[in-house]
Design an enzyme around this catalytic site. Structure first.
Site, short mmCIF file in Angstrom:
data_model
loop_
_atom_site.label_atom_id
_atom_site.label_comp_id
_atom_site.label_asym_id
_atom_site.label_seq_id
_atom_site.Cartn_x
_atom_site.Cartn_y
_atom_site.Cartn_z
N LYS A 19 0.83 -1.21 0.00
CA LYS A 19 0.00 0.00 0.00
C LYS A 19 0.86 1.26 0.00
CE LYS A 19 -4.31 -1.90 1.53
NZ LYS A 19 -5.09 -2.39 2.66
N LYS A 22 -4.40 -9.80 -11.12
CA LYS A 22 -5.37 -10.00 -10.04
C LYS A 22 -6.45 -8.93 -10.14
CE LYS A 22 -6.18 -9.39 -5.22
NZ LYS A 22 -6.02 -8.52 -4.12
N LYS A 36 -9.47 -3.19 -7.29
CA LYS A 36 -9.81 -1.79 -7.52
C LYS A 36 -8.58 -0.99 -7.92
CE LYS A 36 -11.28 -0.86 -3.50
NZ LYS A 36 -11.34 -2.23 -2.98
P1 ADP Z 1 -9.33 -4.75 -3.89
O1 ADP Z 1 -8.09 -5.56 -4.23
O2 ADP Z 1 -10.19 -4.55 -5.06
O3 ADP Z 1 -8.98 -3.47 -3.19
P2 ADP Z 1 -10.16 -5.62 -1.32
O4 ADP Z 1 -8.75 -5.59 -0.86
O5 ADP Z 1 -11.10 -4.55 -0.84
O6 ADP Z 1 -10.16 -5.64 -2.90
O7 ADP Z 1 -10.74 -7.06 -1.01
C1 ADP Z 1 -11.90 -7.34 -0.26
C2 ADP Z 1 -12.04 -8.83 -0.13
O8 ADP Z 1 -12.16 -9.45 -1.40
C3 ADP Z 1 -10.85 -9.50 0.54
O9 ADP Z 1 -11.32 -10.52 1.38
C4 ADP Z 1 -10.06 -10.09 -0.58
O10 ADP Z 1 -9.40 -11.25 -0.19
C5 ADP Z 1 -11.13 -10.39 -1.60
N1 ADP Z 1 -10.60 -10.20 -2.94
C6 ADP Z 1 -10.31 -9.03 -3.53
N2 ADP Z 1 -9.84 -9.20 -4.77
C7 ADP Z 1 -9.83 -10.53 -4.98
C8 ADP Z 1 -9.46 -11.36 -6.07
N3 ADP Z 1 -9.03 -10.84 -7.22
N4 ADP Z 1 -9.57 -12.68 -5.93
C9 ADP Z 1 -10.02 -13.22 -4.79
N5 ADP Z 1 -10.40 -12.50 -3.72
C10 ADP Z 1 -10.31 -11.17 -3.80
#
Ligand code: ADP
Ligand code: TRP
Length: 325
Positions: A114, A194, A197
């Protein structure tokens, strides 16, 4: 229901839910609400580690609550609440931080990632795993379903729990087990990385049909002519299709790749339709929830009451163990 098995997970309110969030977090959580006593919360304190916009926070919390309920969270079976509705979690986070070595937090890759992305390296971002450990330990959680990217935070939680019990006595806090979904652990985004967001490669789960399907039609592909066989390995279209299609339909798409004669446009259209159908029942449920404006507040208020009751029991035990009571 397995007696005594408490399942807990938190989701950050950080904007529109995407397919990665759904398969990595919500779907497993919804499935697990039948196998134990589920505690699910909206991690609003955590969201503040990287965003300081009160209007967005309020909106995102509400959106997430609506979406989680639409995706099948059943408030009759699961305790659903906002993290901040149980401020006791801050006290436990403080107590845990007193046994937390700096080195344990310094090695966390989420913090490193981050800050590398340009998010300010504030104290909350650094100590984020301690608050997460408190979230988990405050409810004597046994199982914590999360995506693969949260694995290290669960390890920190377990390290802290072991340390805390070493210092203050066995059984002061309950050691939780992570449940990491390996099969869909990482959902790929529209660009093959992956889905996240932060990469702007997401496929939201709710929204208008046309723009959403358009996102799928824009998935980059190679220039293999229609009649030639197409590479299946590393295919973003196939990886996503596998999530939404039946096994039989998926097998057909693989065969069509291997045989040739079908263009990428056609594959994308199949993917777009499968995706749209998959979320159909959830879209319907979402409209029902939106039509009843008091419903979400009512669910969250009832959940908070129940969560707080449990939190206070555990905190009382911990306060006793550490000498504060
Ligand atoms: P982002 O990567 O979009 O910021 P978050 O970190 O807010 O997503 O993730 C929220 C939840 O969704 C977490 O539990 C995370 O493990 C799951 N998650 C996010 N992106 C993925 C992905 N590409 N594959 C599997 N799980 C995901
Ligand atoms: N850090 C998690 C995420 O970003 C959210 C979260 C906060 C959480 N506290 C938790 C998940 C406790 C599981 C258990 O996805």
């Amino acid at each position: 229901m397995l007696c005594g098995m408490r399942i807990l997970t938190g989701l950050q309110p950080s904007g529109k839910l995407h397919v990665g969030n759904f398969f990595g977090a919500m779907e497993p959580a919804v499935r697990l609400q039948d196998s134990g006593e589920a505690f699910y919360f909206i991690a609003d304190y955590h969201a503040m580690t990287s965003s300081h916009d009160p209007v967005a926070l309020r909106d995102h919390v509400r959106e997430l609550a609506i979406d989680f309920l639409a995706c099948g969270l059943d408030p009759a079976r699961a305790v659903f609440f906002r993290q901040s509705a149980v401020p006791e979690v801050n006290e436990l986070a403080w107590l845990l931080s007193t046994v937390c070595p700096m080195s344990l937090l310094a090695k966390c890759h989420s913090y490193k990632d981050k800050t590398a992305q340009g998010i300010a390296a504030n104290h909350a971002l650094f100590s984020y795993p301690v608050l997460m450990a408190a979230d988990i330990l405050l409810y004597d959680s046994n199982q914590v379903p999360v995506g693969k990217d949260q694995k290290q935070h669960l390890e920190v939680t377990r390290d802290l729990a072991v340390k805390f019990n070493e210092v203050y006595g066995e059984g002061t806090v309950v050691l939780p087990e992570p449940i990491i979904r390996e099969d869909t652990a990482i959902v790929l985004g529209l660009d093959g990385r992956k889905m996240s967001k932060s990469y702007q490669n997401t496929l939201p789960i709710f929204g208008e049909e046309k723009p959403l399907k358009k996102l799928i039609m824009k998935i980059p592909t190679d220039s293999t002519p229609v009649e030639e066989p197409k590479v299946t390995e590393g295919s973003t279209i196939l990886a996503l299709y596998k999530l939404f299609a039946s096994e039989a339909d998926y097998a057909v798409m693989v065969a069509d790749h291997e045989r040739g004669g079908v263009g990428y446009g056609d594959f994308k259209k199949r993917l777009a339709d499968a995706y749209w159908d998959f979320f159909g029942p959830m879209r319907e449920r979402r409209s029902e929830i939106l039509a009843d404006p008091g419903y979400v507040d009512q669910v969250l208020a009832a959940g908070a009451l129940r969560a707080r009751e449990e939190a206070n029991k555990v905190l009382q035990r911990v306060r006793q163990a550490v000498g504060l009571a």
